[in-house]
Design an enzyme around this catalytic site. Sequence first.
Site, PDB file in Angstrom:
ATOM      1  N   PHE A  85       0.833  -1.210   0.000  1.00  0.00           N
ATOM      2  CA  PHE A  85       0.000   0.000   0.000  1.00  0.00           C
ATOM      3  C   PHE A  85       0.873   1.268   0.000  1.00  0.00           C
ATOM      4  O   PHE A  85       0.882   2.036  -0.971  1.00  0.00           O
ATOM      5  CB  PHE A  85      -0.937  -0.060   1.220  1.00  0.00           C
ATOM      6  CG  PHE A  85      -1.599   1.223   1.561  1.00  0.00           C
ATOM      7  CD1 PHE A  85      -2.325   1.927   0.605  1.00  0.00           C
ATOM      8  CD2 PHE A  85      -1.507   1.755   2.845  1.00  0.00           C
ATOM      9  CE1 PHE A  85      -2.936   3.133   0.925  1.00  0.00           C
ATOM     10  CE2 PHE A  85      -2.116   2.953   3.171  1.00  0.00           C
ATOM     11  CZ  PHE A  85      -2.829   3.634   2.207  1.00  0.00           C
TER      12      PHE A  85
ATOM     13  N   GLY B 271       1.605  -7.692  -0.626  1.00  0.00           N
ATOM     14  CA  GLY B 271       1.502  -6.719  -1.717  1.00  0.00           C
ATOM     15  C   GLY B 271       1.084  -7.392  -3.008  1.00  0.00           C
ATOM     16  O   GLY B 271       1.067  -8.620  -3.122  1.00  0.00           O
TER      17      GLY B 271
ATOM     18  N   ASP C 164      10.116  -6.648  -3.335  1.00  0.00           N
ATOM     19  CA  ASP C 164       8.947  -7.105  -2.579  1.00  0.00           C
ATOM     20  C   ASP C 164       8.844  -8.616  -2.747  1.00  0.00           C
ATOM     21  O   ASP C 164       9.145  -9.147  -3.814  1.00  0.00           O
ATOM     22  CB  ASP C 164       7.678  -6.422  -3.144  1.00  0.00           C
ATOM     23  CG  ASP C 164       6.530  -6.424  -2.149  1.00  0.00           C
ATOM     24  OD1 ASP C 164       6.068  -7.529  -1.785  1.00  0.00           O
ATOM     25  OD2 ASP C 164       6.090  -5.349  -1.739  1.00  0.00           O
TER      26      ASP C 164
ATOM     27  N   ALA D 127      10.313   2.222   8.322  1.00  0.00           N
ATOM     28  CA  ALA D 127       8.881   2.404   8.595  1.00  0.00           C
ATOM     29  C   ALA D 127       8.540   1.675   9.879  1.00  0.00           C
ATOM     30  O   ALA D 127       8.201   0.498   9.880  1.00  0.00           O
ATOM     31  CB  ALA D 127       8.050   1.873   7.432  1.00  0.00           C
TER      32      ALA D 127
ATOM     33  N   TYR E 284       4.354  -8.217  15.872  1.00  0.00           N
ATOM     34  CA  TYR E 284       4.494  -6.989  15.082  1.00  0.00           C
ATOM     35  C   TYR E 284       5.109  -5.880  15.935  1.00  0.00           C
ATOM     36  O   TYR E 284       6.147  -5.315  15.571  1.00  0.00           O
ATOM     37  CB  TYR E 284       3.115  -6.579  14.576  1.00  0.00           C
ATOM     38  CG  TYR E 284       3.093  -5.357  13.687  1.00  0.00           C
ATOM     39  CD1 TYR E 284       3.589  -5.396  12.387  1.00  0.00           C
ATOM     40  CD2 TYR E 284       2.548  -4.154  14.140  1.00  0.00           C
ATOM     41  CE1 TYR E 284       3.539  -4.268  11.565  1.00  0.00           C
ATOM     42  CE2 TYR E 284       2.494  -3.038  13.331  1.00  0.00           C
ATOM     43  CZ  TYR E 284       2.990  -3.098  12.032  1.00  0.00           C
ATOM     44  OH  TYR E 284       2.934  -1.984  11.230  1.00  0.00           O
TER      45      TYR E 284
HETATM   46  P1  NAD Z   1       1.357  -3.606   3.014  1.00  0.00           P
HETATM   47  O1  NAD Z   1       1.116  -4.948   3.603  1.00  0.00           O
HETATM   48  O2  NAD Z   1       0.370  -3.100   2.030  1.00  0.00           O
HETATM   49  O3  NAD Z   1       2.783  -3.536   2.370  1.00  0.00           O
HETATM   50  C1  NAD Z   1       3.900  -4.205   2.870  1.00  0.00           C
HETATM   51  C2  NAD Z   1       4.669  -4.766   1.689  1.00  0.00           C
HETATM   52  O4  NAD Z   1       5.831  -5.441   2.166  1.00  0.00           O
HETATM   53  C3  NAD Z   1       3.860  -5.799   0.890  1.00  0.00           C
HETATM   54  O5  NAD Z   1       3.948  -5.481  -0.479  1.00  0.00           O
HETATM   55  C4  NAD Z   1       4.538  -7.128   1.203  1.00  0.00           C
HETATM   56  O6  NAD Z   1       4.401  -8.070   0.152  1.00  0.00           O
HETATM   57  C5  NAD Z   1       5.967  -6.671   1.442  1.00  0.00           C
HETATM   58  N1  NAD Z   1       6.743  -7.589   2.288  1.00  0.00           N
HETATM   59  C6  NAD Z   1       6.380  -8.136   3.472  1.00  0.00           C
HETATM   60  N2  NAD Z   1       7.375  -8.899   3.967  1.00  0.00           N
HETATM   61  C7  NAD Z   1       8.396  -8.812   3.073  1.00  0.00           C
HETATM   62  C8  NAD Z   1       9.689  -9.380   3.020  1.00  0.00           C
HETATM   63  N3  NAD Z   1      10.150 -10.185   3.986  1.00  0.00           N
HETATM   64  N4  NAD Z   1      10.469  -9.087   1.954  1.00  0.00           N
HETATM   65  C9  NAD Z   1      10.017  -8.294   0.969  1.00  0.00           C
HETATM   66  N5  NAD Z   1       8.807  -7.733   0.961  1.00  0.00           N
HETATM   67  C10 NAD Z   1       8.000  -7.990   2.008  1.00  0.00           C
HETATM   68  O7  NAD Z   1       1.480  -2.595   4.250  1.00  0.00           O
HETATM   69  P2  NAD Z   1       1.615  -0.996   4.253  1.00  0.00           P
HETATM   70  O8  NAD Z   1       0.425  -0.458   4.922  1.00  0.00           O
HETATM   71  O9  NAD Z   1       1.991  -0.498   2.918  1.00  0.00           O
HETATM   72  O10 NAD Z   1       2.835  -0.815   5.259  1.00  0.00           O
HETATM   73  C11 NAD Z   1       4.141  -0.530   4.796  1.00  0.00           C
HETATM   74  C12 NAD Z   1       5.058  -0.347   5.991  1.00  0.00           C
HETATM   75  O11 NAD Z   1       4.603   0.740   6.801  1.00  0.00           O
HETATM   76  C13 NAD Z   1       5.104  -1.573   6.907  1.00  0.00           C
HETATM   77  O12 NAD Z   1       6.415  -1.718   7.384  1.00  0.00           O
HETATM   78  C14 NAD Z   1       4.177  -1.204   8.038  1.00  0.00           C
HETATM   79  O13 NAD Z   1       4.513  -1.872   9.227  1.00  0.00           O
HETATM   80  C15 NAD Z   1       4.394   0.295   8.133  1.00  0.00           C
HETATM   81  N6  NAD Z   1       3.228   0.962   8.716  1.00  0.00           N
HETATM   82  C16 NAD Z   1       2.088   1.152   7.983  1.00  0.00           C
HETATM   83  C17 NAD Z   1       0.993   1.763   8.560  1.00  0.00           C
HETATM   84  C18 NAD Z   1      -0.272   2.030   7.788  1.00  0.00           C
HETATM   85  O14 NAD Z   1      -1.231   2.553   8.377  1.00  0.00           O
HETATM   86  N7  NAD Z   1      -0.361   1.724   6.514  1.00  0.00           N
HETATM   87  C19 NAD Z   1       1.048   2.160   9.904  1.00  0.00           C
HETATM   88  C20 NAD Z   1       2.212   1.914  10.618  1.00  0.00           C
HETATM   89  C21 NAD Z   1       3.312   1.334  10.008  1.00  0.00           C
END
Ligand code: NAD
Length: 318
Positions: free
Chosen positions: A11, A36, A31, A118, A149
Site C-alpha cells: 500500500f 503486496g 517485494d 517504517a 508486530y
Molecule cells: P502492506 O502490507 O500493504 O505492504 C507491505 C509490503 O511489504 C507488501 O507489499 C509485502 O508483500 C511486502 N513484504 C512483506 N514482507 C516482506 C519481506 N520479507 N520481503 C520483501 N517484501 C516484504 O502494508 P503498508 O500499509 O503499505 O505498510 C508498509 C510499511 O509501513 C510496513 O512496514 C508497516 O509496518 C508500516 N506501517 C504502515 C501503517 C499504515 O497505516 N499503513 C502504519 C504503521 C506502520
Amino acid sequence: MKTLITGAAGFLGSHLVKSLLDKGKQVIGIDNLSTGRLHNIEECLSHPLFQFYECDVADPSTLERDELKGVAEIYHLASPASPIFYQNAPFDTIAANTVGTHQMLELARRNRAKLLYASTSEAYGDPTLHPQPEEYYGNVNTWGPRACYDEAKRLGEVICYEYYQRFEVQVKVARIFNTYSAGLRNDDGRVISNFVTQALTGEDITVYGDGGQTRSFCYVDDNIRGLQLMMEKDAATGEIINIGNPNEISILEVARLVKQLSHSPSRITFHPLPLDDPKVRRPVIDKARQLLAWEPEINLEEGLSRTIAAYRNQLIVN
Ligand code: NAD
Ligand code: UDP
C-alpha cells in the site's frame, strides 16, 4: 542517484514508488509479494526509471544482489502491516523487521546510503500516556497476538539505533500512525478498507467492541510527503519522528461517517474486540512540525470521500 523501496508492491510502497518516479527519481522496488500485489505498481513496471525484483528482505542473498549496489537512499517498508496478515505470519513479520532491517542497514552502510525505517505507532502499544510523543516508551504486551508486530518493530528501531551509533549510517525512523486511502486491498482487514468495502457492497459494517476505541487517521498523500521530507532533511537523521494525523476519532464515528459519505444502506453491527486492541491512539506531531515543517493537510472527510470514490471505481480487483 538510486532509491530503493522495500515493500514496493504494498500500500504505502506503491504510493511512494509513483511519487518518486513522478519526481524523476530512479527507483528500485523489491517485494516478496506476500501481502503486496504487482497490480499496485502495474503502471510503473514499464517505466524507464523503475526496476522491480521479487525477493525477500530477510533472505541473505538479497543483500548480495548486484542490482542493489550503489543505492543512495533506502525506504525500508517491507513488513506485513494489517493485524490479520501479521498474525497469520508472525515469524515472517519478525524476520522482515529484524533480519530484514539488519540487512537493509548493512546495505546502507556498504553504500553510504541513507535509510528510513517504517516503524509504527504500535511501538506505543496500548498507551498509558495520551497523546503519544516520541519520548514515550510505550506499553506493549510481549505475550499476545500483536506482539510479533509491535516488538519486531521495536527491535527494528534498536537495530537502526546501533547502526546510527556504531557505523554512522544516516538512519531515520518514522513511527507511522494509521494511514489510509485507495490502494489498501479490499481484504486487507484494516478498518478503513473493511468499512468502505462493506459500505459499498451493502454488507454489515463490522465495528469491533463498542467502537469507543480511537485512532487518528492520516491520508496517504500526507504520509508519503512526510516520509520524503524525512529522507531529505538532515535534521531527521538519527531521529524517531511520529508521522500521523492528530485528529482523533472513535471507530464508531468512523463507521457512521463512512456510511453517510457513501450513502450506504449497510447496518452497523458490533463484534468482539480483538485481544490487546489499543484503546486510544493520537500522535504528538510537534517534532515533525519543527524538524520537517510537516503537518497533514487532508482531513478525514475529504480523505474518506476520495477513498470511497476510488473503491467504487475499482471494486474488486484483488
Ligand atoms: P502492506 O502490507 O500493504 O505492504 C507491505 C509490503 O511489504 C507488501 O507489499 C509485502 O508483500 C511486502 N513484504 C512483506 N514482507 C516482506 C519481506 N520479507 N520481503 C520483501 N517484501 C516484504 O502494508 P503498508 O500499509 O503499505 O505498510 C508498509 C510499511 O509501513 C510496513 O512496514 C508497516 O509496518 C508500516 N506501517 C504502515 C501503517 C499504515 O497505516 N499503513 C502504519 C504503521 C506502520
Ligand atoms: N476495527 C473494527 N472493524 C473492522 C476492522 C477494525 O472495528 O472491521 C477496529 C479495530 O478493532 C481497531 C481499529 O478498528 O480498534 C483499527 O484497526 P486496524 O486493524 O485498522 O489497525 P490497528 O488496530 O493496527 O490500529
